[in-house]
Design a protein around this motif. Structure first.
Motif, PDB file in Angstrom:
ATOM      1  N   ASP A  94       7.961  27.868  33.874  1.00 29.97           N
ATOM      2  CA  ASP A  94       6.927  26.839  33.702  1.00 29.97           C
ATOM      3  C   ASP A  94       7.430  25.669  32.869  1.00 29.97           C
ATOM      4  N   SER A  95       8.448  25.902  32.038  1.00 27.69           N
ATOM      5  CA  SER A  95       8.924  24.821  31.179  1.00 27.69           C
ATOM      6  C   SER A  95      10.370  25.082  30.787  1.00 27.69           C
ATOM      7  N   ALA A  96      11.034  24.020  30.369  1.00 27.20           N
ATOM      8  CA  ALA A  96      12.393  24.178  29.841  1.00 27.20           C
ATOM      9  C   ALA A  96      12.343  25.008  28.560  1.00 27.20           C
ATOM     10  N   SER A  97      11.237  24.876  27.833  1.00 30.74           N
ATOM     11  CA  SER A  97      11.094  25.664  26.598  1.00 30.74           C
ATOM     12  C   SER A  97      11.148  27.148  26.922  1.00 30.74           C
ATOM     13  N   SER A 118      13.055  20.640  20.071  1.00 27.81           N
ATOM     14  CA  SER A 118      12.364  21.598  19.201  1.00 27.81           C
ATOM     15  C   SER A 118      12.129  22.948  19.883  1.00 27.81           C
ATOM     16  N   SER A 119      12.312  23.006  21.203  1.00 21.84           N
ATOM     17  CA  SER A 119      12.103  24.289  21.898  1.00 21.84           C
ATOM     18  C   SER A 119      13.141  25.334  21.483  1.00 21.84           C
ATOM     19  N   VAL A 120      14.300  24.894  20.986  1.00 19.61           N
ATOM     20  CA  VAL A 120      15.296  25.867  20.513  1.00 19.61           C
ATOM     21  C   VAL A 120      14.739  26.564  19.264  1.00 19.61           C
ATOM     22  N   ALA A 158      23.536  23.615  23.792  1.00 25.71           N
ATOM     23  CA  ALA A 158      24.030  22.237  23.831  1.00 25.71           C
ATOM     24  C   ALA A 158      23.089  21.438  24.723  1.00 25.71           C
ATOM     25  N   THR A 159      23.029  20.141  24.472  1.00 21.03           N
ATOM     26  CA  THR A 159      22.078  19.318  25.224  1.00 21.03           C
ATOM     27  C   THR A 159      22.798  18.302  26.091  1.00 21.03           C
ATOM     28  N   PHE A 160      22.367  18.208  27.316  1.00 18.71           N
ATOM     29  CA  PHE A 160      22.818  17.135  28.210  1.00 18.71           C
ATOM     30  C   PHE A 160      21.651  16.173  28.338  1.00 18.71           C
ATOM     31  N   GLY A 161      21.666  15.138  27.490  1.00 16.30           N
ATOM     32  CA  GLY A 161      20.566  14.172  27.510  1.00 16.30           C
ATOM     33  C   GLY A 161      19.472  14.544  26.520  1.00 16.30           C
ATOM     34  N   THR A 162      19.687  14.218  25.249  1.00 18.89           N
ATOM     35  CA  THR A 162      18.684  14.603  24.244  1.00 18.89           C
ATOM     36  C   THR A 162      17.375  13.841  24.466  1.00 18.89           C
ATOM     37  N   THR A 163      16.312  14.413  23.951  1.00 21.81           N
ATOM     38  CA  THR A 163      14.990  13.839  24.172  1.00 21.81           C
ATOM     39  C   THR A 163      14.851  12.479  23.502  1.00 21.81           C
ATOM     40  N   SER A 164      15.396  12.374  22.311  1.00 22.99           N
ATOM     41  CA  SER A 164      15.246  11.154  21.546  1.00 22.99           C
ATOM     42  C   SER A 164      15.952   9.974  22.214  1.00 22.99           C
ATOM     43  N   ALA A 198      19.360  20.758  29.787  1.00 21.07           N
ATOM     44  CA  ALA A 198      19.487  19.478  30.499  1.00 21.07           C
ATOM     45  C   ALA A 198      18.116  19.114  31.060  1.00 21.07           C
ATOM     46  N   ALA A 199      17.082  19.448  30.283  1.00 22.77           N
ATOM     47  CA  ALA A 199      15.706  19.361  30.784  1.00 22.77           C
ATOM     48  C   ALA A 199      15.452  18.050  31.516  1.00 22.77           C
ATOM     49  N   TYR A 200      15.843  16.961  30.895  1.00 25.06           N
ATOM     50  CA  TYR A 200      15.596  15.683  31.553  1.00 25.06           C
ATOM     51  C   TYR A 200      16.770  15.235  32.429  1.00 25.06           C
ATOM     52  N   ALA A 201      17.936  15.077  31.802  1.00 20.80           N
ATOM     53  CA  ALA A 201      19.046  14.397  32.482  1.00 20.80           C
ATOM     54  C   ALA A 201      19.717  15.259  33.538  1.00 20.80           C
ATOM     55  N   PHE A 260      16.936  22.781  33.737  1.00 22.09           N
ATOM     56  CA  PHE A 260      16.515  21.385  33.920  1.00 22.09           C
ATOM     57  C   PHE A 260      15.193  21.325  34.665  1.00 22.09           C
ATOM     58  N   ASN A 261      14.484  20.243  34.459  1.00 16.45           N
ATOM     59  CA  ASN A 261      13.105  20.142  34.929  1.00 16.45           C
ATOM     60  C   ASN A 261      12.958  19.220  36.137  1.00 16.45           C
ATOM     61  N   PRO A 262      12.855  19.766  37.335  1.00 20.15           N
ATOM     62  CA  PRO A 262      12.455  18.906  38.459  1.00 20.15           C
ATOM     63  C   PRO A 262      11.089  18.247  38.186  1.00 20.15           C
ATOM     64  N   HIS A 263      10.317  18.829  37.262  1.00 21.40           N
ATOM     65  CA  HIS A 263       9.010  18.228  36.961  1.00 21.40           C
ATOM     66  C   HIS A 263       9.098  17.022  36.038  1.00 21.40           C
ATOM     67  N   LYS A 264      10.304  16.620  35.699  1.00 27.40           N
ATOM     68  CA  LYS A 264      10.410  15.368  34.952  1.00 27.40           C
ATOM     69  C   LYS A 264      10.792  14.223  35.890  1.00 27.40           C
ATOM     70  N   TRP A 265      12.041  14.205  36.343  1.00 30.78           N
ATOM     71  CA  TRP A 265      12.528  13.028  37.054  1.00 30.78           C
ATOM     72  C   TRP A 265      12.691  13.287  38.549  1.00 30.78           C
TER      73      TRP A 265
END
Ligand SMILES: *Cc1c(COP(=O)(O)O)cnc(C)c1O
Length: 469
Positions: free
Chosen positions: A142-145, A184-186, A235-241, A266-269, A293-298
């Motif tokens: 349901d979520s990247a979290s 923050s999900s980590v 590790a993050t591919f494309g941080t939220t900030s 890589a939730a977003y990017a 990663f989230n198809p529900h974002k982009w």
């Protein structure tokens, strides 16, 4: 008789709703992007208890328009530039309608075989589309979290079991790592699975927000010296900030040396990886133990649909799998039950959305839409950087621009608030090296050049007012 009557009410209501959906699509630009409600506005208008008797759908639908709509922020508005988009698209909306009509619950293969098998196949499509190797298994969360929490859970299981050639660790020894800019999900996931608070280490970042692998190595060494057991790195591919990219290849190397679970958020990017020209930025991603990663974002798939990929499918199934008598079926040995890949027992049929989206657009069109967003971002970036009142505060790697007014934090915040209150566009913010930064993401399914140019005109006018005073 009553059944016929009920059906009639339902069928007429479907017509009303579908007409409204069509009109909404045509007129969405006329709505204020963000709701202008104040806290409590809706609560104050809602009755304290439900009606004893049925009301007509016409009446209910009028209430929806009168009461509910003003409290909606229009995430699909082409001038929604805040946060990250939560894209819907015509095919994904249609799929969601069909799923709702059938009320599918896909916890086990037998409870709707198509729900299981379509998810397996569409996630293979998605895996290939983003260039992950064939040895990854994918499922929908349901979520990247949730994906990150499950990665933590599997990593913990691996470290505690001693089945993977590791020494059996004690839960209280486990240490997880992520950068200071990680989502923050980590932290939330670590908390839920019981990692001690002081055993989540925040690794330093460079000036652009990317994890410093030397600091990661140093922290691991120190922890081991103190008798602790490093077990997980996110590790993050494309941080939220500011869509910073951690050095995935360096992290992968360390993770391998130190036997850490290597998770990539890589939730977003992650969506950008459907473009082969963006894969170099993610060098090392094929070494991850898990990737979310989230198809529900982009990626045009309405909320919720998060893709979670793991190398060790069986570890996932064994870690989350449960098989009480009342769920046993004859085919349990022949095919997986998706309940064994996620937290809840019940499971939504979300792959229908992905299947509709990928078939409706095709790979080429999905890629060209993303490239279009990236080009529009470049155009806007040029306009902003040519205006000497503004300053861009972070590398524009994807379709997020972080910028500020040189006049200072207060002026920039004022600018953002004026824009949002106008209803003409919607922005969000972050803080970068102590400076208030407006975040603007060009990623709406149907965003056009005119939307971006008009947004810039508005911004520029608001800046005129603020810079004059
Ligand atoms: C949006 C985001 C998340 C959270 O995604 P959810 O699906 O809402 O849990 C996690 N990590 C990053 C980098 C994000 O941008």
């Amino acid at each position: 008789m009553e059944e016929l009557e009920n059906n009639r009410k339902y069928f007429e209501a479907i017509d009303l709703v579908s007409d409204w959906i069509k009109t909404y699509k045509k007129t969405i630009r006329s709505f204020p992007v963000a709701s202008l409600n104040a806290p409590g506005d809706l609560l104050n208008q809602l009755p304290k208890s439900p009606p004893q008797h049925s009301i007509s759908f016409e009446h209910l639908f009028e209430d929806f328009k009168r009461l509910i709509l003003p409290g909606i922020t229009h995430w699909q508005h082409p001038k929604f530039f805040a946060y990250f988009p939560a894209n819907a698209s015509p095919p994904s909306i249609l799929a969601e309608m069909l799923v709702a009509a059938m009320g599918v619950q896909g916890m086990s293969w037998v409870t709707s075989p198509a729900a299981t098998e379509l998810e397996i196949r569409t996630l293979e499509w998605l895996r290939d589309l983003i260039g992950l190797p064939k040895n990854y298994f994918g499922c929908i969360q349901d979520s990247a979290s949730a994906g990150t929490m499950i990665a933590l859970t599997c990593a913990r299981e691996r470290s505690l079991s001693g089945k993977f050639g590791n020494k059996r660790a004690k839960a209280t020894q486990l240490v997880a790592y992520c950068s200071k800019e990680a989502h923050s999900s980590v932290e939330k996931g670590a908390r839920i699975i019981g990692i001690e608070k002081e055993h989540l280490r925040y690794v330093e970042t460079d000036k652009d927000g990317a994890l410093l692998s030397e600091d990661l190595a140093k922290k691991i060494t120190e922890d081991k010296k103190n008798g602790l057991v490093p077990f997980f790195i996110a590790a993050t591919f494309g941080t939220t900030s500011r869509t910073a990219i951690d050095p995935l290849d360096q992290v992968a190397k360390l993770a391998e040396q130190e036997k850490l679970w290597f998770h990539i958020d890589a939730a977003y990017a992650g969506a950008a990886l459907i473009l082969p020209e963006y894969r170099d930025l993610a060098a090392g991603y094929k070494l991850a133990d898990s990737f979310v990663f989230n198809p529900h974002k982009w990626l045009f798939t309405n909320f919720d649909c998060s893709a979670y990929f793991v190398k060790d499918r069986d570890l996932l199934l064994n870690t989350l799998g449960v098989s009480p008598e009342y769920l046993r079926t004859d085919v349990d040995g022949d095919i997986i039950n998706l309940r064994d890949t996620s937290l809840g027992l019940g499971r939504r049929f979300r792959s229908l959305k992905l299947w509709f989206v990928m078939n409706w657009y095709g790979v080429i069109e999905m890629q060209s839409r993303l490239r279009h967003h990236l080009e529009l971002t470049k155009k806007l970036q040029l306009l902003i950087s040519a205006d000497e009142r503004f300053e861009i505060l972070a590398p524009v790697t994807f379709n997020l621009i972080c910028f500020t007014l040189k006049l200072g934090n207060q002026a920039s915040e004022k600018l953002m608030k004026a824009a949002n209150k106008s209803g003409k566009l919607y922005l969000s913010h972050t803080v970068i090296n102590g400076r208030f930064s407006i975040r603007l993401v060009v990623g709406q399914t149907d965003v056009e050049e005119k939307d971006v140019l008009e947004a810039w005109t508005h911004l520029s006018q608001f800046a005129d007012e603020i810079c004059e005073n």
